[in-house]
Design a protein around this motif. Structure first.
Motif, PDB file in Angstrom:
ATOM      1  N   VAL A  20      45.278  32.312  41.064  1.00 59.48           N
ATOM      2  CA  VAL A  20      45.447  33.486  40.214  1.00 59.48           C
ATOM      3  C   VAL A  20      44.742  34.663  40.822  1.00 59.48           C
ATOM      4  N   GLY A  21      44.666  34.723  42.141  1.00 65.16           N
ATOM      5  CA  GLY A  21      43.961  35.814  42.804  1.00 65.16           C
ATOM      6  C   GLY A  21      42.516  35.451  42.983  1.00 65.16           C
ATOM      7  N   ARG A  22      41.696  36.454  43.144  1.00 66.81           N
ATOM      8  CA  ARG A  22      40.289  36.239  43.437  1.00 66.81           C
ATOM      9  C   ARG A  22      39.534  36.024  42.130  1.00 66.81           C
ATOM     10  N   ALA A  23      39.737  34.872  41.524  1.00 59.29           N
ATOM     11  CA  ALA A  23      39.076  34.568  40.258  1.00 59.29           C
ATOM     12  C   ALA A  23      37.600  34.321  40.497  1.00 59.29           C
ATOM     13  N   GLN A  24      36.784  34.692  39.512  1.00 61.00           N
ATOM     14  CA  GLN A  24      35.355  34.477  39.597  1.00 61.00           C
ATOM     15  C   GLN A  24      34.935  33.623  38.417  1.00 61.00           C
ATOM     16  N   ALA A  25      34.157  32.559  38.668  1.00 65.25           N
ATOM     17  CA  ALA A  25      33.783  31.653  37.605  1.00 65.25           C
ATOM     18  C   ALA A  25      32.388  31.112  37.833  1.00 65.25           C
ATOM     19  N   THR A  26      31.819  30.532  36.797  1.00 69.57           N
ATOM     20  CA  THR A  26      30.528  29.870  36.903  1.00 69.57           C
ATOM     21  C   THR A  26      30.608  28.538  36.194  1.00 69.57           C
ATOM     22  N   ILE A  35      40.079  42.019  39.168  1.00 70.48           N
ATOM     23  CA  ILE A  35      41.091  42.780  39.896  1.00 70.48           C
ATOM     24  C   ILE A  35      42.110  43.313  38.902  1.00 70.48           C
ATOM     25  N   TYR A  36      42.576  44.523  39.134  1.00 71.23           N
ATOM     26  CA  TYR A  36      43.616  45.134  38.307  1.00 71.23           C
ATOM     27  C   TYR A  36      44.771  44.170  38.115  1.00 71.23           C
ATOM     28  N   ASN A  37      45.153  43.938  36.864  1.00 73.90           N
ATOM     29  CA  ASN A  37      46.210  43.008  36.481  1.00 73.90           C
ATOM     30  C   ASN A  37      45.869  41.554  36.798  1.00 73.90           C
ATOM     31  N   GLY A  38      44.568  41.274  36.939  1.00 71.66           N
ATOM     32  CA  GLY A  38      44.115  39.896  36.981  1.00 71.66           C
ATOM     33  C   GLY A  38      43.995  39.253  38.331  1.00 71.66           C
ATOM     34  N   SER A  39      44.755  39.695  39.303  1.00 71.85           N
ATOM     35  CA  SER A  39      44.714  39.081  40.632  1.00 71.85           C
ATOM     36  C   SER A  39      45.296  40.036  41.651  1.00 71.85           C
ATOM     37  N   SER A  40      44.978  39.791  42.913  1.00 70.61           N
ATOM     38  CA  SER A  40      45.547  40.622  43.976  1.00 70.61           C
ATOM     39  C   SER A  40      47.053  40.445  44.075  1.00 70.61           C
ATOM     40  N   ALA A 254      50.765  44.870  45.528  1.00 72.50           N
ATOM     41  CA  ALA A 254      50.320  43.481  45.457  1.00 72.50           C
ATOM     42  C   ALA A 254      49.869  43.047  46.838  1.00 72.50           C
ATOM     43  N   LEU A 255      48.958  42.076  46.880  1.00 78.08           N
ATOM     44  CA  LEU A 255      48.371  41.642  48.148  1.00 78.08           C
ATOM     45  C   LEU A 255      48.358  40.128  48.242  1.00 78.08           C
ATOM     46  N   ASP A 256      48.865  39.611  49.360  1.00 81.01           N
ATOM     47  CA  ASP A 256      48.669  38.212  49.730  1.00 81.01           C
ATOM     48  C   ASP A 256      47.473  38.193  50.674  1.00 81.01           C
ATOM     49  N   SER A 257      46.299  37.926  50.126  1.00 83.22           N
ATOM     50  CA  SER A 257      45.079  38.018  50.929  1.00 83.22           C
ATOM     51  C   SER A 257      44.995  36.914  51.969  1.00 83.22           C
ATOM     52  N   GLN A 258      45.648  35.776  51.734  1.00 84.19           N
ATOM     53  CA  GLN A 258      45.602  34.690  52.707  1.00 84.19           C
ATOM     54  C   GLN A 258      46.400  35.048  53.961  1.00 84.19           C
ATOM     55  N   ARG A 259      47.586  35.588  53.765  1.00 82.51           N
ATOM     56  CA  ARG A 259      48.442  35.923  54.901  1.00 82.51           C
ATOM     57  C   ARG A 259      48.219  37.340  55.418  1.00 82.51           C
ATOM     58  N   GLY A 260      47.466  38.143  54.674  1.00 75.44           N
ATOM     59  CA  GLY A 260      47.205  39.511  55.121  1.00 75.44           C
ATOM     60  C   GLY A 260      48.417  40.413  54.999  1.00 75.44           C
ATOM     61  N   ILE A 261      49.189  40.251  53.895  1.00 78.67           N
ATOM     62  CA  ILE A 261      50.380  41.076  53.674  1.00 78.67           C
ATOM     63  C   ILE A 261      50.182  41.882  52.397  1.00 78.67           C
ATOM     64  N   VAL A 262      50.403  43.185  52.471  1.00 81.18           N
ATOM     65  CA  VAL A 262      50.381  44.028  51.283  1.00 81.18           C
ATOM     66  C   VAL A 262      51.811  44.468  50.985  1.00 81.18           C
ATOM     67  N   TYR A 263      52.195  44.351  49.720  1.00 81.65           N
ATOM     68  CA  TYR A 263      53.561  44.644  49.290  1.00 81.65           C
ATOM     69  C   TYR A 263      53.550  45.969  48.532  1.00 81.65           C
ATOM     70  N   VAL A 319      55.074  40.994  41.754  1.00 82.76           N
ATOM     71  CA  VAL A 319      54.187  39.863  41.498  1.00 82.76           C
ATOM     72  C   VAL A 319      54.450  38.782  42.541  1.00 82.76           C
ATOM     73  N   LEU A 320      53.383  38.072  42.898  1.00 84.15           N
ATOM     74  CA  LEU A 320      53.472  36.986  43.864  1.00 84.15           C
ATOM     75  C   LEU A 320      53.343  35.653  43.144  1.00 84.15           C
ATOM     76  N   LEU A 321      54.130  34.699  43.565  1.00 83.42           N
ATOM     77  CA  LEU A 321      54.096  33.373  42.962  1.00 83.42           C
ATOM     78  C   LEU A 321      54.738  32.377  43.906  1.00 83.42           C
ATOM     79  N   THR A 322      54.706  31.104  43.536  1.00 83.45           N
ATOM     80  CA  THR A 322      55.403  30.063  44.271  1.00 83.45           C
ATOM     81  C   THR A 322      56.597  29.598  43.445  1.00 83.45           C
ATOM     82  N   VAL A 323      57.770  29.549  44.063  1.00 84.15           N
ATOM     83  CA  VAL A 323      58.955  29.020  43.396  1.00 84.15           C
ATOM     84  C   VAL A 323      59.449  27.804  44.156  1.00 84.15           C
TER      85      VAL A 323
END
Length: 700
Positions: A20-26, A35-40, A254-263, A319-323
């Motif tokens: 879900v993007g760069r989630a932060q948890a404890t 991040i704006y709209n919850g995830s990159s 939108a950003l795919d931070s793993q692949r380094g692609i900005v849409y 939006v980015l997702l897996t289909v």
């Protein structure tokens, strides 16, 4: 200000089922919305489950923060280390304790920001103590770097803490009208931004730019109006990059931070409705562009409207997702549109995941206009907004309203999408100029692949007019103002107010400030100076004999211009089309089929008459949670904030806000308690009060 000691956990892959993007948890149950709209990837999704479909009906308000300002809010806040960061209507920045709503600090740049501000960006150095972290926020054409602990400007960024987006555009900076209305995206140590700008010439180019988050130095630029030798240059007239404008990203990315692609989705080129000086397809206007986030180099692109003459921007981040395709998982990017189309691509190579057909469309009858002969139509999913207005789709609110609408429609041209506007006969634009899908954008559930999009579903009317020649105040008005406020200053309320008698309501200085700085939906026009400004002021104030016809330097309007935005409304002011006038849609992107579709919003007075499910105009997007709940405000007239069952669309809970919640909500958890927060400000309805309040809800 209280600090929180937390462990930052990055999602393994932005396209993964649980990502879900760069989630932060404890470990003690804190989860941020950093991040704006919850995830990159712009998912609008939260993995939180404390609030769920079985208990959401018990939700109650636990705190509110009133900014004390009017004018409306579109901000979706971010929550980092338990602190909520957001904007006020005048683009001040506030930091609130996320559990109590208590103000921790406020930043005032000294500039009265009158543009919409939809969010902020947060960059972390990863050092652990957060001492070098920063908030990146826009105030008109400036971007500031702030210390998130103190709210103070970081002086080593740019010029004493800020950068000026008017610079580095290849044109005189002082005359450029740009504003950062949607936050940039963060990739490593880069801030990548677009901007908002005028939709008539002169307008700056819509360059996409990346800045060093530490120093503010420009690192790369992508030209959306290509320069010689760049891909797409031959889709414009020679040297168009020197004079044309627009093709800008105002909606966010939108950003795919793993692949380094900005849409990057872009809007239309200027002028919006007449393209005599931009013959060709006009890449990269109305496009989705995949760029290498490190370098700004193009990877692939898709243009949704060739030679746009309808203002059909890509108005929301994708939006980015897996289909799933043929038993395999595919990284996907889904782009909503004003037309009501949903385009779905392989995010890596840009190949459509559902077929797109290129179909013949009508030519333009305007002299000098060369409309594109074909346009792209996705074959699946089906559009989420109506496409062709016929008599059986006209209002039946009353027999009289229906009869009136039929008579009006028979005087218009109604042939579906991509029909060029013409002289003398009105053309139906359906869905409206505001669009089916707007800037709020969709939410997506990574567990199911279902995308949720709220849509407007009413019609506009467009017609072209030929401008009289000659200098003077009216010529300046026609070239710069008439596209929104109409040839005769009447506007199209509520979006575009009337300017009739504006000189009796505002002083010359107040009008000048509005012209140069803009406000709300209006961009600034700083290039209107000297004789042009005097002539325009004289025309707006209707000073007899003082139209400054000697102003030979006044802007020459294009030969033809749209006669002004106009909605197709019945005599009582309701849409002349049949309801629903606003909808909420759930679309399975694995199959392209609809899971459900419901009306969204009510007119209270019609509901009292036994007509409840009309749907209404709506702005601001949904969020969806692993608890099975979809939250959305958005509706203009009933001021409701609602929760739906994400599986069925059943209404589970609702509350009435003081002002419409025209913003995307956010959800987060502090000390084991989940909160949902929304900005309520309104500001879109004439003669209705507006404000700027943040309201948080939680379980008892």
């Amino acid at each position: 200000m209280k600090k929180f000691s937390i462990c930052v956990m990055l999602a393994a892959c932005i396209f993964g089922a649980a990502a879900v993007g760069r989630a932060q948890a404890t470990s003690n149950g804190q989860q941020d919305w950093p991040i704006y709209n919850g995830s990159s990837g712009q998912s609008h999704y939260s993995a939180l489950t404390q609030i769920n479909r079985t208990n959401v009906s018990k939700l109650r308000e636990v705190w509110r923060y009133d900014t004390g300002e009017g004018g409306g809010l579109e901000t979706s806040p971010i929550i980092v280390h338990g602190v909520l960061y957001a904007n006020t209507p005048t683009q001040e920045v506030i930091a609130l304790d996320g559990a109590s709503g208590k103000l921790l600090w406020k930043f005032n740049s000294g500039i009265l920001g009158l543009q919409a501000s939809r969010g902020l960006a947060y960059w972390s150095s990863g050092s652990g103590d957060h001492a070098h972290d920063r908030i990146l926020t826009g105030v008109l054409h400036f971007v500031y770097a702030l210390d998130p602990i103190t709210g103070k400007v970081i002086p080593t960024f740019g010029d004493n803490g800020r950068i000026d987006l008017r610079e580095n555009l290849g044109r005189p900076a002082a005359l450029q009208s740009v504003a950062l209305t949607s936050p940039g995206v963060i990739y490593k140590d880069l801030l990548i931004v677009g901007d908002r700008e005028p939709e008539s010439l002169p307008a700056p180019p819509g360059d996409i730019r990346a800045y060093d988050v530490r120093t503010g130095k420009l690192r790369w630029t992508f030209h959306t109006i290509p320069h010689p030798g760049e891909f797409g240059y031959n889709t414009w007239p020679k040297d168009a990059w020197k004079y044309s404008g627009g093709a800008n990203n105002w909606a966010g990315m939108a950003l795919d931070s793993q692949r380094g692609i900005v849409y990057v989705p872009t809007g239309s080129a200027a002028n919006d409705f007449y393209g005599e000086n931009r013959v060709g397809d006009d890449l990269f206007a109305d496009s989705l562009i995949a760029l290498n986030a490190e370098t700004g180099k193009r990877i692939w692109s898709f243009q949704g409207v060739h030679h746009d003459i309808w203002d059909r921007d890509f108005a929301a981040p994708p939006v980015l997702l897996t289909v799933k395709r043929d038993g395999k998982e595919v990284p996907a990017v889904a782009q909503t549109t004003k037309q009501g189309y949903l385009y779905v691509f392989n995010g890596v190579d840009g190949k459509p995941l559902f077929p797109i057909e290129s179909r013949k469309v009508p030519p333009s009858t305007l002299p000098g206009e060369v409309a594109a002969s074909e346009q792209p139509f996705p074959t699946k999913p089906a559009p989420y907004a109506e496409q062709l207005l016929t008599e059986n789709l006209l209002t039946n609110r009353t027999p009289e309203a229906h009869k009136w609408a039929v008579e009006q429609l028979r005087t218009m041209r109604s042939e579906g999408q991509f029909v060029p506007l013409s002289l003398g006969k009105p053309t139906v634009v359906f869905p409206s100029f505001e669009g089916g899908g707007e800037w709020g954008g969709p939410a997506v559930d990574p567990e199911t692949g279902i995308l949720y999009i709220n849509s407007n579903n009413y019609a506009s009317i467009g017609m072209m007019a030929k401008h009289e020649s000659g200098p003077g105040g009216r010529a300046v008005y026609l070239s710069q103002c008439s596209v929104c406020h109409g040839e005769n200053l009447a506007g199209s309320p509520p979006e575009f107010p009337s300017l009739i008698d504006v000189g009796t309501r505002l002083s010359a200085q107040q009008i000048t400030t509005k012209i140069h700085q803009g406000g709300g939906r209006m961009p600034g026009f700083p290039a209107i100076q000297g004789d042009q400004l005097n002539a325009l002021l004289a025309y707006l104030q209707q000073r007899a004999g003082k139209d400054f016809d000697s102003a030979a330097t006044a802007a020459t309007p294009p030969t033809y211009q749209m006669a002004g935005y106009k909605r197709f409304l019945d005599p009582q002011g309701y849409p002349a089309t049949a309801p629903p006038w606003g909808t909420l849609n759930a679309i399975n992107l694995n199959t392209g089929d609809y899971a459900w579709k419901i009306p969204l919003g009510q007119y209270p007075e019609l509901a009292a008459q036994g007509i409840p499910d009309t749907g209404t105009e709506n702005y601001g997007g949904p969020i969806v949670t692993a608890g099975g709940v979809l939250f959305i405000g958005a509706t203009n007239f009933d001021r409701k904030f609602r929760a739906f069952d994400k599986t069925t669309g059943k209404l589970l809970w609702e509350t009435t806000l003081l002002y419409p919640g025209n913003a995307t909500p956010a959800t987060y958890e502090i000390n084991g308690r989940q909160y949902v927060v929304i900005a309520a400000g309104g500001g879109k309805l004439v003669n209705k009060a507006s404000g700027g309040i943040y309201i948080a809800f939680a379980l008892p």
